[in-house]
Design an enzyme around this catalytic site. Sequence first.
Site, short mmCIF file in Angstrom:
data_model
loop_
_atom_site.label_atom_id
_atom_site.label_comp_id
_atom_site.label_asym_id
_atom_site.label_seq_id
_atom_site.Cartn_x
_atom_site.Cartn_y
_atom_site.Cartn_z
N TYR A 56 2.87 -14.79 15.44
CA TYR A 56 2.94 -13.20 15.56
C TYR A 56 3.25 -12.76 17.01
O TYR A 56 3.48 -11.34 17.24
CB TYR A 56 1.50 -12.68 15.34
CG TYR A 56 1.08 -12.18 14.06
CD1 TYR A 56 1.15 -13.35 12.88
CD2 TYR A 56 0.97 -10.99 13.21
CE1 TYR A 56 0.98 -13.36 11.72
CE2 TYR A 56 0.69 -10.72 11.98
CZ TYR A 56 0.82 -11.88 11.17
OH TYR A 56 0.49 -11.45 9.67
N LYS A 61 -1.70 -26.63 8.58
CA LYS A 61 -0.81 -27.47 7.86
C LYS A 61 -0.32 -28.52 8.66
O LYS A 61 0.71 -28.57 9.10
CB LYS A 61 0.61 -26.25 7.52
CG LYS A 61 1.55 -26.74 6.78
CD LYS A 61 0.96 -27.20 5.28
CE LYS A 61 2.30 -27.71 4.55
NZ LYS A 61 1.80 -28.32 3.09
N ASP A 104 -1.73 -24.95 1.63
CA ASP A 104 -1.20 -24.85 0.37
C ASP A 104 -2.44 -25.34 -0.71
O ASP A 104 -2.72 -24.68 -1.57
CB ASP A 104 -0.20 -25.72 0.20
CG ASP A 104 -0.23 -27.15 0.53
OD1 ASP A 104 -1.38 -27.48 1.53
OD2 ASP A 104 0.64 -27.98 0.50
N ASP A 163 -3.57 -14.29 7.66
CA ASP A 163 -3.21 -13.27 6.95
C ASP A 163 -3.00 -13.32 5.40
O ASP A 163 -3.27 -12.70 4.58
CB ASP A 163 -1.73 -12.71 7.55
CG ASP A 163 -1.28 -11.49 6.86
OD1 ASP A 163 -2.03 -10.38 6.73
OD2 ASP A 163 -0.18 -11.55 6.58
N ASP A 177 -5.86 -12.17 2.09
CA ASP A 177 -5.08 -11.33 0.68
C ASP A 177 -5.70 -11.84 -0.45
O ASP A 177 -6.07 -11.39 -1.36
CB ASP A 177 -3.74 -10.92 0.77
CG ASP A 177 -3.41 -9.95 1.52
OD1 ASP A 177 -3.98 -9.36 2.46
OD2 ASP A 177 -2.18 -9.19 0.97
C1 IPM Z 1 -2.58 -7.04 8.10
C2 IPM Z 1 -1.01 -6.80 8.10
C3 IPM Z 1 -0.55 -6.94 9.26
C4 IPM Z 1 -0.60 -8.28 9.62
C5 IPM Z 1 1.16 -6.29 9.27
C6 IPM Z 1 1.03 -4.97 9.04
C7 IPM Z 1 1.70 -6.81 10.67
O1 IPM Z 1 -0.42 -7.62 7.05
O2 IPM Z 1 -3.36 -6.63 8.98
O3 IPM Z 1 -3.17 -8.08 7.21
O4 IPM Z 1 0.11 -9.34 9.14
O5 IPM Z 1 -1.33 -8.94 10.57
MN MN Z 2 -2.18 -8.66 5.84
#
Ligand code: IPM
Ligand code: MN
Length: 351
Positions: free
Chosen positions: A134, A185, A218, A242, A246
């Site tokens: 990042y 990884k 993975d 990240d 999710d």
């Molecule tokens: C998050 C988002 C951000 C990230 C994006 C919008 C840059 O996906 O906060 O999870 O990847 O950190």
């Molecule tokens: Mn995200």
Amino acid sequence: MVRLAVIPGDGIGPEVIDVAMAVLEVCSARFGVELECRVWDLGADRFLRDGVSITDEEFDTLTRESDAILLGALGDPRVPSNVHARDILLGLRFKLDLYVNYRPCELLAPEHSPLRGERQIDIHVFRENTEGVYTDMGGVFKAGTPQEIAIQEDLNTWRGVERIVRVAFMHARDRGLARVTLVDKANAMPAVGGLWRRVFSEVGEEFPEVGRDAMYVDAVAMDLVRRPESYEVIVTSNLFGDIISDLAAEITGGLGLAPSANLHPGQHALFEPVHGSAPDIAGQGLANPLGAVRSAAMMLRHLGHDEAATAVDAAVRGSLRAGVFTSDLGGSASTREVGHWLTESLRTVEE
Ligand code: IPM
Ligand code: MN
Ligand code: NAD
């Protein structure tokens, strides 16, 4: 007095922040949480209007005059480069050195998981928030030609890894959790993986009461679907965190429910739902506000308002039990209707 900087942002950001703010207002009246809020017009509209994401002066004022930041989401199809979101959100994370991205993923109601069976899922993801891929180190050479070369470096420092790993172990120890899992990884990326694994073992030695293991990302992605109940604390890099957060959010009811905190302990903090600006449903009253509301609850707890935080969390659970939820969870309530239910429930909570 808590000085709160609010950045509603783009898409569904303002819709879910409206609900979170209404909940915080009731908390002020009900639990004596003194709040002084300043709302910042930062996002795609402002960027398209003025050609700037956030000025240095705005950045300084916003951060100096706040004890915490509450953010909706940033991202808009009219800004395909996403530059304003990086400037603002990643700008705040990097410049305030908010190195802890804490994303708790707890299954509140088993029927909201897409996984079969009665599951008990409570995963605490600790994502490194200031390094990794990042950092935007690298660049593009001969862009737009068949000879194009693109480099995006993966920056990892001993100090950066050590501090997030330590926070994860402390979290496990303080909550009596049995195990911290490092997700990496290291088989394909041995330089970075080697650093993380060495630091993980060294720091882990200081926490003999907490077990530890290291797994490839993975395999973890697969295993989170197969047996999510076996994970407690996960510590990982910016990018893997990240993605994993999710996934962990989805198996516990979806992005609409997931809260997060971006922290530099003792310095500053930013709270935001894990989801993005969801342009596909923006402006339709379909957004689930609970991720934002739970982020506000995390903020209250962080600021020492435990009673209010516990009441907000209880109201969230109550709304789910009462069947008042948005369509992402299979319900028929609008964003505002969920908000109304929560504020009414908090108003009538017993002393
Ligand atoms: C998050 C988002 C951000 C990230 C994006 C919008 C840059 O996906 O906060 O999870 O990847 O950190
Ligand atoms: Mn995200
Ligand atoms: P997203 O999280 O916005 O949406 C993914 C899917 O989840 C969509 O189908 C959306 O409708 C659904 N969803 C998300 N939040 C929801 C909610 N509260 N209630 C109901 N459904 C919800 O991810 P995306 O589509 O990949 O990204 C859209 C934009 O948001 C992009 O510009 C992205 O960069 C940005 N983004 C911002 C943040 C942030 O500001 N923290 C986080 C993630 C993505």
